[in-house]
Design a protein around this motif. Structure first.
Motif, mmCIF file in Angstrom:
data_model
loop_
_atom_site.group_PDB
_atom_site.id
_atom_site.type_symbol
_atom_site.label_atom_id
_atom_site.label_comp_id
_atom_site.label_asym_id
_atom_site.label_seq_id
_atom_site.Cartn_x
_atom_site.Cartn_y
_atom_site.Cartn_z
ATOM 1 N N PRO B 178 -34.890 -19.051 23.082
ATOM 2 C CA PRO B 178 -34.882 -20.515 23.120
ATOM 3 C C PRO B 178 -33.633 -21.033 23.814
ATOM 4 C CG PRO B 178 -35.299 -19.717 20.891
ATOM 5 C CD PRO B 178 -34.951 -18.535 21.702
ATOM 6 N N TRP B 181 -29.515 -25.575 23.668
ATOM 7 C CA TRP B 181 -29.392 -26.863 22.996
ATOM 8 C C TRP B 181 -30.223 -26.938 21.724
ATOM 9 C CZ3 TRP B 181 -34.007 -29.323 22.499
ATOM 10 C CH2 TRP B 181 -35.008 -29.056 23.441
ATOM 11 N N THR B 182 -31.152 -25.994 21.535
ATOM 12 C CA THR B 182 -31.958 -26.057 20.318
ATOM 13 C C THR B 182 -31.223 -25.492 19.125
ATOM 14 O OG1 THR B 182 -32.904 -23.898 20.747
ATOM 15 C CG2 THR B 182 -34.087 -25.806 21.628
ATOM 16 N N LEU B 184 -31.363 -22.533 18.271
ATOM 17 C CA LEU B 184 -32.116 -21.412 17.697
ATOM 18 C C LEU B 184 -31.681 -20.108 18.344
ATOM 19 C CD1 LEU B 184 -35.629 -23.098 17.858
ATOM 20 C CD2 LEU B 184 -34.361 -22.622 15.768
ATOM 21 N N TRP B 192 -39.597 -21.859 18.220
ATOM 22 C CA TRP B 192 -39.333 -22.636 19.429
ATOM 23 C C TRP B 192 -40.634 -22.880 20.186
ATOM 24 C CZ3 TRP B 192 -37.465 -25.904 22.560
ATOM 25 C CH2 TRP B 192 -37.607 -25.786 23.949
ATOM 26 N N TRP B 195 -42.962 -25.472 18.496
ATOM 27 C CA TRP B 195 -42.649 -26.880 18.696
ATOM 28 C C TRP B 195 -42.800 -27.290 20.152
ATOM 29 C CZ3 TRP B 195 -42.912 -30.168 14.993
ATOM 30 C CH2 TRP B 195 -42.644 -29.759 13.687
ATOM 31 N N LEU B 196 -42.416 -26.387 21.056
ATOM 32 C CA LEU B 196 -42.579 -26.702 22.477
ATOM 33 C C LEU B 196 -44.046 -26.974 22.795
ATOM 34 C CD1 LEU B 196 -41.414 -26.913 25.331
ATOM 35 C CD2 LEU B 196 -41.762 -24.449 25.588
#
Lengths: 243, 370, 298
Positions: B178, B181-182, B184, B192, B195-196
């Motif tokens: 991921p 910035w996430t 994760l 990831w 949600w993406l």
């Protein structure tokens, strides 16, 4: 445009199909705001002529001008933006769309904002008494109602010429009368010219300002409805053939 | 509403029926309407939160559902709304997937940045596939799309140097971590992708809704229902069809790109064959052709059915079920699940546009037509 | 030279199979106006049944006849129950039903008999020594048998269509269903027989092709044959029997020659090439090479 100037001019229009002359030197015009009826027995060439105007066929000779410009250069899908709309003999509605959507689709050639288009669509739907079925899908509505939907759709593009292809087909006697009254009142309100190809004599003679008769691809008569009935050439054409 | 069921026009007016009880009216844009929309959105969010908290294997299944749903939204545009049946959309799915796979493994792209490339490439190929639709119609066009769909794995196998051929292409998971910035870590790549995919699905559905309700949507449906009348009303049918194929291919290609990132290993005979095309069509038809939520419902069915049927027998029972379902739907529910639900809901509630004439005059809203 | 002849023989043999399946497609199209997308898988299913019968110690020839009968019955049943009711709607509905049949029949075969490749016995002697030498090339008996089957079928079909009453009825229905009904033809029966006939021909194609090495009987056997047969049928515009046969043989020979002589094509692009042919034909003549132009009434 002052009334009675010619908007659609046919000049010596001819077309051949494999050696058979379907139209031979047909000349007449349609004036602004005028309803012009096109009659003739089966095989006279009415539909052929209609198809030339709607740009499905290309004539082999002659000219057709629309508001002074050469119509024969225009492709079928450019007719609407040129100000010419049409209805179909067998009703060509968009079955998978609602009456409202069908009407909106009639404005496909019009440059206008969403708001403007929707207002116009609703106005036409109200005018043509289609409010109750506006969100109904076109498929499955009664025949008479569908005729009015086609008119609403055709009027959406604010046409200056309305081409009506045998609109009386499939209607009862009283429905034809209603349709005739409707076409005349729409013409009075919106001011378009109309070319009406029709078999139903009552409708043609009842609403036309001007009548043109064809037989075997020739124009055999042009004049007022009153003059048509007694014209010997027209009578002979209809009686002399199994219509 | 649908393209599988267009019954003949009635010639005589229909017999009148006894008046039905008044339905509830909801005006579009009103507080009531906004309330319903907010509630639906809340339910969706709650569902997503619940789904994300499931065991990783389930999360993966849901991710697969979202990806397939995106692919079906794409297919719906060209087949549902424009009326051009495509049984070759697996090619776009594969094109998107392999574009992402190759860019990551051979050219060291970051996964997210491969997405625009996959979309643009699929769009262009889609435009090209749309060209035959100008001259070729109906079942012949379906044959052409079949050609496209079946050639894709063959070409992939042939272009070994680029694609890894029949042995496949593996994207090492460290490349699929991921983005920073996430917050994760690599091991949370499953969450990831979940949600993406979910967010992408929602964006794509909004895009589709916007398209369908625009002029272009009217042009698509008009081209589908009656080409000649469409042209007579000013629709540029050729441009509409080609564009529809392009956009449709782009969206399905987007799904393919996500798929590559989700699954990490691509092979030409794995998920990019005729079977995938049939899966997409089945999902579309089952969910509801030319509906906006149908693709999601169809995707759920198409992903979970084989999973459940596999527990019954060792053979390809899911294929039999899909085949039977396709046939049954055409007979029993051509409008699909969502289509049928919509029809039923219309007996209970009417959504009135804010500019409906009856509202302006303060009249009673329309009764059901007799 | 022998290589050329062997390629030619191989091409003609495969081509005959394509021609057979293409014939089946054309018979359906002439009667119903649809391409039976599931034709290949129906043939596959009936071939599986034939194979299964041979494993039950039933002689090959009887199993083949059984497959033909089953093909006929299934074809007619499918037309009656699945296609006819849906035909009145639009093209897409029929296509989707056919798609459903395509998946369903294929998976059903896999479900009932497993997906491993099976060995299908040949009705003709097909040992390593069962061949005739022509110009140095080997013409195996089973290839000869396939050619023979095609010739016999062509003869029977001509007889059927030109000399029998049912053949006349079928031609009438294909030409103008409404007039045919008015003239007293039992249109519904004719349609069912058409599909039945095509199911039987498809079954014949299936049982003839599977014993030919390296085909054998697997779930994917008939698909590429269906693709080639569709291309062949399109040669004749989907409504010409002769066009279908010519198309099948041409595609078979072309394939054999190209695969042999141009390595870029190779085996793996076979289907793509056949399909390029399809697209090319349709582009030039959207209704097939010899097809009749359709008139649209507005």
């Amino acid at each position: 445009m002052s009334p009675h100037t010619s908007v659609l001019t046919l000049d010596e229009v001819s077309i051949e199909f494999g050696g058979i002359t379907a139209l031979d030197g047909v000349t007449f015009d349609v004036r602004a705001g005028q309803i012009c009826g096109l009659i003739g027995p089966n095989g006279a060439g009415k539909t052929t002529l209609f198809n030339c105007i709607t740009r499905i066929y290309q004539p082999s000779g002659g000219r057709i001008t629309w508001k002074g410009d050469d119509l024969l250069k225009v492709r079928p899908h450019a007719l609407a933006s040129a100000g010419i709309a049409r209805t179909f003999q067998n009703l060509a509605l968009f079955g998978g769309m609602t009456v409202f959507e069908n009407t909106m689709a009639g404005g496909s050639s019009v440059k206008g904002g969403k708001r403007q288009m929707r207002d116009r669509a609703w106005a036409l739907i109200e005018r043509l008494e289609l409010v109750d079925v506006a969100d109904h899908h076109a498929a499955g509505l009664p025949f008479g109602t569908l005729k009015r939907v086609e008119l609403a759709r055709a009027l959406m593009s604010e046409p200056q010429l309305l081409l009506l292809d045998e609109p009386a087909g499939g209607l009862t006697h009283s429905e034809v009368k209603e349709l005739g009254d409707l076409i005349v009142s729409l013409r009075d309100e919106f001011g378009f010219a109309a070319l009406l190809v029709e078999h139903h004599m009552g409708l043609v003679l009842g609403i036309s300002d001007h009548v043109v008769a064809l037989d075997f691809g020739h124009k055999i008569f042009e004049g007022t409805p009153a003059e048509v009935k007694d014209n010997p050439a027209v009578v002979a054409a209809y009686l002399g053939r199994a219509a | 509403m649908t393209t599988i069921d267009t019954p003949e026009k009635t010639v005589a007016p229909r017999p009148s029926r006894t008046p039905k009880p008044r339905r509830r009216i909801v005006v579009e844009g009103s507080a009531k309407h906004r309330g319903i929309q907010a509630l639906s959105a809340l339910l969706v969010v709650l569902f997503l939160l619940w789904a994300a908290s499931q065991p990783l294997f389930r999360v993966g299944q849901f991710t697969n559902v979202f990806i397939i749903a995106i692919a079906i939204v794409g297919l719906n545009l060209v087949t549902g709304y424009t009326g051009l049946l495509s049984i070759g959309h697996s090619a776009f799915f594969g094109l998107g997937a392999y574009t992402t796979g190759i860019l990551i493994t051979k050219y060291e792209f970051a996964p997210m940045s491969t997405i625009p490339v996959a979309v643009v490439l699929s769009f262009v190929v889609g435009l090209a596939v749309g060209l035959p639709s100008l001259r070729i119609k109906g079942l012949y066009l379906a044959l052409v799309t079949l050609a496209v769909g079946v050639s894709f794995p063959e070409i992939v196998r042939r272009a070994e140097d680029l694609t890894g051929g029949a042995t496949g292409l593996v994207i090492r998971s460290r490349f699929l971590a991921p983005p920073e910035w996430t917050g994760l870590v690599r091991a949370e790549r499953g969450i990831w992708m979940f949600w993406l995919s979910a967010v992408t699905l929602m964006l794509v559905m909004l895009l589709a809704r916007f398209l369908v309700r625009s002029r272009f949507g009217l042009a698509m449906m008009a081209s589908r229902d009656h080409e000649i009348a469409a042209a007579a009303n000013g629709v540029n049918v050729a441009r509409t069809k080609i564009l529809a194929f392009g956009i449709s291919g782009a969206i399905t290609g987007l799904a393919g790109s996500l798929f590559a990132q989700y699954i990490g290993a691509l092979s030409p005979d794995g998920s990019f064959t005729l079977l995938k095309s049939i899966e997409l069509v089945t999902g579309l038809v089952l969910g509801g052709i030319a509906t906006q939520i149908g693709p999601v419902v169809g995707a759920f069915a198409v992903v979970f059915l084989p999973y459940y049927t596999a527990s019954f027998t060792s053979g390809p029972l899911s294929g039999v079920v899909f085949g039977a379902l396709l046939i049954a739907i055409v007979f029993v529910m051509p409008e699909g699940i969502v289509g049928r639900l919509t029809l039923l809901s219309r007996k209970v509630v009417t959504f009135l546009p804010a500019d409906h004439p009856s509202r302006r005059k303060g009249e009673r809203p329309p009764e059901e037509p007799t | 030279m022998e290589l050329f002849l062997e390629r030619l023989i191989s091409g003609l043999t495969n081509g005959s199979i394509y021609a057979l399946l293409a014939l089946a497609l054309v018979v359906v199209f002439r009667g119903t106006g649809t391409l039976n997308f599931a034709q290949g898988e129906l043939a596959l299913f009936t071939t599986f049944v034939a194979w299964w019968l041979t494993t039950q110690s039933i002689p090959v020839w009887i199993a083949i006849v059984a497959a033909l009968v089953l093909g006929f019955v299934m074809g007619a049943l499918i037309e009656r129950t699945l296609i006819r009711p849906v035909q009145r709607r639009n093209d897409m509905a029929v296509l989707i039903v056919a798609l459903g049949l395509f998946t369903g029949l294929n998976s059903l075969a896999g479900l009932l008999w497993g997906s491993e490749t099976k060995i299908m016995p040949s009705p003709f002697p097909n040992g390593l020594d069962d061949y005739v030498s022509i110009g140095g090339a080997r013409l195996y008996f089973d290839a000869l048998g396939v050619w023979g089957a095609l010739i016999v079928l062509m003869f029977l079909m001509t007889l059927l269509f030109k000399k029998t009453k049912i053949g006349l009825h079928m031609r009438a229905v294909a030409d103008n269903p409404e007039s045919a009904t008015l003239a007293g033809v039992r249109t519904s029966r004719v349609l069912a027989i058409g599909w039945g006939l095509s199911g039987a021909i498809g079954a014949l194609a299936g049982v003839l092709v599977t014993p030919l090495a390296p085909q054998q009987l697997g779930l994917t056997t008939m698909f590429s044959i269906f693709i080639a047969a569709s291309a062949a049928a399109l040669f004749g515009g989907l409504d010409s029997l002769v066009g279908a046969i010519v198309g099948g043989l041409v595609i078979g020979v072309l394939e054999a020659m190209l695969t042999g002589y141009i390595s870029i094509i190779g085996g793996s692009l076979q289907q793509t090439s056949a399909l390029i042919i399809i697209v090319a034909i349709l582009f030039v003549r959207p209704n097939g090479l010899f097809g009749t132009q359709k008139l649209v009434r507005v």
